[in-house]
Scaffold this motif. Structure first.
Motif, short mmCIF file in Angstrom:
data_model
loop_
_atom_site.label_atom_id
_atom_site.label_comp_id
_atom_site.label_asym_id
_atom_site.label_seq_id
_atom_site.Cartn_x
_atom_site.Cartn_y
_atom_site.Cartn_z
N GLY A 141 55.93 61.43 24.86
CA GLY A 141 54.96 62.24 25.48
C GLY A 141 55.44 63.09 26.66
O GLY A 141 56.86 62.95 26.65
N LYS A 142 54.74 63.84 27.42
CA LYS A 142 54.92 64.56 28.06
C LYS A 142 55.56 64.12 29.60
O LYS A 142 55.44 62.77 29.95
CB LYS A 142 53.95 65.49 28.75
CG LYS A 142 53.32 66.58 27.74
CD LYS A 142 52.14 67.19 28.21
CE LYS A 142 51.52 68.22 27.42
NZ LYS A 142 50.56 68.98 27.91
N GLY A 143 56.33 64.84 30.34
CA GLY A 143 56.95 64.31 31.62
C GLY A 143 58.34 63.76 31.56
O GLY A 143 58.78 63.55 30.47
N CYS A 144 58.73 63.39 32.80
CA CYS A 144 60.22 63.03 33.05
C CYS A 144 60.16 61.56 33.32
O CYS A 144 61.02 61.10 34.16
CB CYS A 144 61.04 63.91 34.04
SG CYS A 144 60.76 65.60 33.83
N PHE A 145 59.53 60.68 32.79
CA PHE A 145 59.26 59.37 33.03
C PHE A 145 60.56 58.46 32.46
O PHE A 145 61.29 58.81 31.27
CB PHE A 145 57.91 58.93 32.24
CG PHE A 145 56.67 59.42 32.96
CD1 PHE A 145 56.30 58.94 34.33
CD2 PHE A 145 56.14 60.10 32.39
CE1 PHE A 145 55.39 59.53 34.89
CE2 PHE A 145 54.99 61.09 32.98
CZ PHE A 145 54.49 60.49 34.28
N TYR A 146 60.88 57.40 33.31
CA TYR A 146 61.79 56.24 32.87
C TYR A 146 61.34 55.13 33.29
O TYR A 146 60.99 54.96 34.39
CB TYR A 146 63.17 56.80 33.27
CG TYR A 146 64.32 56.22 32.47
CD1 TYR A 146 64.61 56.78 31.17
CD2 TYR A 146 64.92 55.09 32.83
CE1 TYR A 146 65.71 56.44 30.50
CE2 TYR A 146 65.88 54.59 32.24
CZ TYR A 146 66.58 55.17 31.16
OH TYR A 146 67.49 54.50 30.23
#
Length: 459
Positions: free
Chosen positions: A338-343
């Protein structure tokens, strides 16, 4: 970097703003204006300077919702943590107003045949190069100390938070500081090098990576300018056999995931005595499983995205290399779709030398668990690092923990039985590859002043 730079929301990938970079000539003109403002600002009284800082504190509190929203949009900080950052900045401004005149007051000294004064005089334009992770605090931290001393200040902020960089300039102007006493430079590295070498710039302070620190310090040294460096770290937290396990787990989780783990003084390596290792690991893992990431504008969100995709991808590569070299991933360790810079919150064990999780700074929500046989080995492993910014000790034997912190821990700061970020009244800074010089606690006010002896012979 091209002639323009676009800021991007790390949670949505939305382009926020496009900024035009300053040319060399434009940047040089700002340096000149800042230098001219120094001629006026240095002559103002401490009462006038303190008044401006009290107004700045008032404005930060008035604007904290606005500032928090900007932080969330530009670098992904949760709204709640953005407001906390604003409160810290307001407190720094108030501390500066209250303590600055005392810290910088003339001192009387003895002199045979007369008397002497030690006076702390401003030097001129101080140039600050700052990172994105605390986009308001990083700027207030160095600029307040220098402005109260009578210096004027330039800022090169990380480009992904240039919106905040311009807001700080407006904040100081609205608080009553002279128009050019604090100026923001929207520049690239090449123009930044020109600023460092500009004869009107008297000192340089940087918060960033060790590589950035080396480059800036070398360039400044060539033109005989002092630097203050606050660099990265791989902070170790020791959980000794007599620790209050519940408290240790609580603070070690908080210390690892606050600001999505993007904090130089985050708790990163957890060094646990063998006698309680399994208990700590199981309890820590259970708590980390409860840490979810999501929309940083929502009240229930614990962790927002990382600030940029390149940073997220670099962290993941460190995790991958650690696992390839023998570490075990107990939780997380995968880039979500998905979108974004998540971790995700990630926990590694079987962490040993030769792995990034042991040797390097992991600037994101990844915890390294290290098993040791006793307290002596725990301290040895803690100090087995090129870094030395912060650290912590959990033990119910407070006297012993204080002794270890004072005499053995090779860092600039140590937490005992808790986790704390910067405090306005305490020095902040590190040793070894974590840099040199100090900020906060009055110490930063003395970094870029001329400590001058005035000797008066009396008849």
């Amino acid at each position: 970097m091209s002639d323009t730079y676009q800021t991007v929301n790390p949670a949505t990938d939305e382009v926020l703003e496009t900024y035009q970079l300053m040319s060399r000539d434009e940047a040089a003109k700002v340096v000149q204006q800042c230098h001219e403002a120094f001629g006026t600002w240095r002559k103002t009284s401490f009462d006038e300077r303190a008044k401006a800082f009290r107004k700045a504190a008032e404005l930060i509190r008035e604007r904290k919702d606005e500032y928090a929203r900007l932080m969330t949009r530009e670098m992904g900080k949760t709204l709640a943590q953005g407001k906390q950052e604003c409160e810290l900045c307001a407190a720094i401004c108030e501390y500066t107003a209250e303590q600055g005149p005392k810290e910088l007051a003339d001192q009387e000294r003895e002199l045979n045949g007369g008397r002497a004064l030690v006076t702390f005089q401003p030097e001129g334009v101080i140039y600050g190069i700052q990172p994105w992770n605390f986009p308001l605090y990083q700027v207030i931290r160095y600029s307040a100390a220098n402005l109260i001393a009578g210096n004027t200040v330039l800022l090169k902020h990380a480009p992904n938070v240039w919106g905040m960089a311009l807001e700080v300039e407006k904040l100081y102007r609205d608080a009553g500081f002279p128009e050019n006493a604090f100026r923001t430079l929207l520049i690239d590295h090449d123009v930044s090098n020109d600023v460092i070498e500009n004869p009107l710039v008297r000192g340089v302070t940087l918060t960033g990576s060790p590589n950035a620190g080396r480059a800036v310090a070398q360039r400044a040294a060539k033109v005989l300018k002092k630097t203050v460096l606050e660099l990265g770290s791989n902070d170790a937290y020791l959980i000794l056999a007599d620790a209050d396990l519940k408290k240790a787990v609580q603070y070690c989780v908080q210390g690892r995931v606050y600001n999505t783990g993007q904090t130089c003084v985050a708790a990163k390596r957890f060094i646990v005595e063998d006698a309680i290792y399994d208990q700590f690991r199981d309890a820590y893992l259970e708590q980390m499983k409860q840490i979810t990431f999501g929309d940083p504008t929502q009240k229930e969100t614990v962790m927002g995205p990382m600030a940029r995709k390149d940073l997220r991808d670099g962290l993941h590569e460190q995790v991958r290399k650690s696992v390839d070299n023998g570490a075990t991933c107990l939780l997380g360790g995968e880039i979500p779709e998905g979108k974004g810079c998540f971790y995700p919150a990630t926990v590694l064990e079987n962490v040993v030398p030769g792995q990034p999780a042991y040797d390097e700074e992991l600037f994101g929500p990844v915890a390294s668990l290290i098993r040791v046989k006793d307290a002596e080995e725990a301290m040895k492993v803690a100090n087995d690092s090129p870094y030395g910014l912060g650290g912590g000790i959990f033990s119910q034997n407070e006297a012993r923990a204080i002794e270890m912190a004072r005499e053995e821990f090779d860092t600039g700061m140590v937490n005992i039985n808790g986790y704390n970020l910067a405090q306005p009244n305490l020095p902040f800074g590190g040793v070894k590859a974590s840099g040199y010089g100090r900020e906060h606690g009055g110490f930063g006010m003395h970094e870029f002043v001329n400590v001058k002896s005035v000797m008066i012979t009396e008849s």
